[in-house]
Enzyme design. Sequence first.
Site, PDB file in Angstrom:
ATOM      1  N   LYS A  77      95.730  19.248  35.726  1.00 57.31           N
ATOM      2  CA  LYS A  77      94.735  20.268  36.071  1.00 57.31           C
ATOM      3  C   LYS A  77      93.480  19.576  36.602  1.00 57.31           C
ATOM      4  O   LYS A  77      93.152  18.462  36.170  1.00 57.31           O
ATOM      5  CB  LYS A  77      94.440  21.054  34.789  1.00 57.31           C
ATOM      6  CG  LYS A  77      93.647  22.340  34.943  1.00 57.31           C
ATOM      7  CD  LYS A  77      93.553  23.045  33.565  1.00 57.31           C
ATOM      8  CE  LYS A  77      92.687  24.292  33.609  1.00 57.31           C
ATOM      9  NZ  LYS A  77      92.666  24.989  32.298  1.00 57.31           N
ATOM     10  N   SER A 152      93.484  29.901  32.365  1.00 54.78           N
ATOM     11  CA  SER A 152      92.899  29.259  33.527  1.00 54.78           C
ATOM     12  C   SER A 152      93.782  28.171  34.146  1.00 54.78           C
ATOM     13  O   SER A 152      93.544  27.769  35.272  1.00 54.78           O
ATOM     14  CB  SER A 152      91.567  28.623  33.131  1.00 54.78           C
ATOM     15  OG  SER A 152      91.795  27.578  32.199  1.00 54.78           O
ATOM     16  N   SER A 176      94.557  29.320  27.763  1.00 55.28           N
ATOM     17  CA  SER A 176      94.677  28.891  29.166  1.00 55.28           C
ATOM     18  C   SER A 176      95.920  28.083  29.515  1.00 55.28           C
ATOM     19  O   SER A 176      96.177  27.829  30.680  1.00 55.28           O
ATOM     20  CB  SER A 176      93.430  28.100  29.578  1.00 55.28           C
ATOM     21  OG  SER A 176      92.360  28.976  29.818  1.00 55.28           O
TER      22      SER A 176
END
Lengths: 488, 488
Positions: A77, A152, A176
């Site tokens: 990420k 997310s 997330s």
Amino acid sequence: MENLSAKELRDKIAAGRISSVEATEEIFKNIDERETAIGAYINTYRDRALEKAAEVDKRIAAGKPVGELAGVPVAIKDNMCTVFGPTTCASKILENFHAPYNATFVEKLLSADAVIVGKTNMDEFAMGSSTENSGLKQTVNPWDRSRVPGGSSGGSAAAVAGGLCFAALGSDTGGSIRQPASFCGVVGLKPTYGRVSRFGLVAYGSSLDQIGPITHTVADSALMMNVIAGHDPADSTSVDEVVAPVCDYLEKVDEPIDKLKIAIVPEFSAGADQQVQKALTDAVDIYRGLGAEVIEINMPHLDYAIAAYYVIATAEASSNLARYDGVHYGHRSENAADYIEVYSKSRAEAFGKEVKRRIMLGTYTLSSGYYDAYYLKALKVRNLIRGDFTNAFEKCEAILMPVSPTTAFKIGEKINDPLKMYLSDIYTIAANLAGVPGISIPCGFDENDLPIGLQILSPAFTEDKLLRIARMYEKENDWHTRKPTVTN
Amino acid sequence: MSNEVQYKVVVGLEIHVQLCTRSKMFCGCAVKFGQPPNSRVCPVCLGMPGVLPVMNKQAFEYAVLVALALNCEIADFTKWDRKSYYYPDLPKNYQISQYDLPLSTNGFIEIPLEQGRTKRVGIIRAHLEEDAGKNLHPAGNFSQVDLNRTGTPLLEIVTEPDMNSGAEVRALAVELQRMVRYLSVSEADMQKGQMRFEPNINLVITKDGAEYKTPIAEIKNLNSFRALERSIDYEIQRQLDEFLETGKTMDTAGKSTRGWDDDREATFLQREKEEAPDYRYFPEPDLVPVELTKEWLDDIRAHLCELPITKQMRYVNEYKLSDYDAGVLTAERSTAEFFEQAIDAGGEPKRVCNLLTQVGLKLANEKGCGLAELGLAPENVAELAKMIAVGQVSATAGNTIMQEMLKTGKSPQLMAEELDLVQKSDACELETIVDQVLTENTKAVDDVKSGGKKSKKALGFLLGQVMQKTKGRANPKVVSGILAKKLG
């Protein structure tokens, strides 16, 4: 090759039956074909990845020892610091920020000989549940391009689901990892707080953030944990391994748990959509069929989890994000007349709406005169929620509940209604507040052919058991083998 | 009722002491003064995205050691908090500090006053925090930031408003400086900003039988003991004048911050009517609280030494030294220790003191080193003191021997012989010389014998003649005895 799990691929590479270069090229072929449609990555690193793959292949050919993820193309990420490429957090304020160091877990991936393909899209600073808050691009759900991938860590989940990497890392502050994993039909694990070093993860809510794998299978999740788990002297909140030893998560992942005792929380789970509830009930039946005892429990304080979370997480965020001020690095306004304006204008220009909203919320709750009423009260609620888990785990080894009340929703559906968006995390947030591990595994599809996730929670530092419990279910189904069809 | 205006000065101090640990408070950077700008920094003290602090154990131990010396109650559980404010020299825009659970509270420090008296000043708390960097303002429409100092361990000490004059404040400052130097925890050089004092001062004025309190002023940027004392003296007069002119009290005017102009020797207004800033303190989630066990505390306590003020009082009471001498000998720990070693070796305290203050320290000052670094053996000083005590050499000769000993490193006995400074105390030998003098100075002999005014003077003259003949080596006591016998 795309149907291989990360572990299967690793084994084949190690056995010399597939080369890492072939696997990496295959991934980049997929990226060429699908990335324009999916939008999972903020940056990809083809040359770097192929170079690493070739190096791993060479070592394997020479019979030299290689790491546990040797040659496997993975994604991370974009809130994870790397010395290569920018680390943007999907924010304009860090769009051109290059970290001068590698995160601990990035170092661990590299020394395990993983091939890092790219860094994935996310909600700006990990604030959001749909990846729509990215300041840089839109990621879609590979199962339905009109829908969100969740968030997310939406980019990481979409990259795994869309065949753009074999495994990925996400970060989970309130769901997330688990929620996008469930929206994209893949496996997402949030480890116990303190199990994985946070050093190099750009902080959102420091007491809640935890890094974990997003993978095709439970075994892959175990494999990734073998690489990233463990104490780090650079992270004071990572747990001493004398207190909570790490283990080989992969070794026994196929072994079922004897006389398993699981709990459901009917009152709490009743808020989910009918189809999600049905999938949960079916999953519980599977466990019953495997000989598990199922009990019903009540966790009275979970209803307050969202409220407590949005006080604690935003308070920490307001402080964590104070450093993005245009003075030392990152976006600096060109219209500032003095240093105060360097702060206000740089931040006003470069932060997105949701980030600003949370900074303001957090600043407010920490302000003198409000601290006791909000922050302190939220900490008390957090303790009560921890207590709910402690009580529950005296009666059972795992708790089953939905991951999210719905399957993937439409792009734009909730973006203008923050409260509705926040409710998307109602089932995942409590695990962050309590610090316990949770996993999301595929457990069916709804009438629109969208994946549904099953969430399993277990006591702190029992990831080994949690993975085995998840694997028991996975063995009885083929949900995790289904793949979406995507082309640009 | 008296028309007379009387006033009492009230001063409290906020003190910052940089601790001379090897590395910074929360990272591995070296603590070093006077390095090229931004050369002692790393991602952690620069507050880069994703970094985490790790507590420097040595800094914590140093802080506890000072707190013990300040007679504080030491907390067995202490935690870290974030103090938020935006300033370019603070890269995270929050300072890691301690708020509601400081490591120590409720102590006191004894400060020396004139005539061997001491005064007890209360310590409200002492806690640990990280220092900020420095903003530099070169010519031009920009400023520069040097972050070398950022993250230096900083001990904040807050006193009760127990001081009542500039001289008392200075005495406390000097006392604290030698205390932390004794403990080897800080270099405490005010010019280098290693020890910083911010006095809060106001007056309680009695006029026409009513009591008035002037508005509190906090004085900043004081970088010498002199400035500290002068600024308070200045402020006393200014506040008195202002009150008499305007009648302003703390009820009608708020607290102000004033700077010190070293050239004009005056304070000047920086900020007025300051509202208490809202620092939005909250617990630092990246650090774990510190639990100080009894064993650990005992280990730290073992590093305590006899404090300078205790030594000073002991020298006055036990060794009957003057306040001044005791102060000089205890100014530095190494000097005091040298002195005590010489005493332990049998030197008579007053004589050792004289040798050290009249010769040793003078030379050390000239060489710019400490007494202990002169290469002098305490045993030799003790030996020399004994020689003076028994009259083997005169006090004056003693000083000469001391000087020569420093040059040659030889023993005092050897030096005395080499320099021919051994006193002639042999009565027979001296009698011959006395007889000779008496024959040569019949006028003086008559004067002595006649008694009256001239007698004393003439006796002194004869003694002088004997000393001249022996080149100062005659023991004056023995000579006086012979003279008395012969002329009596």
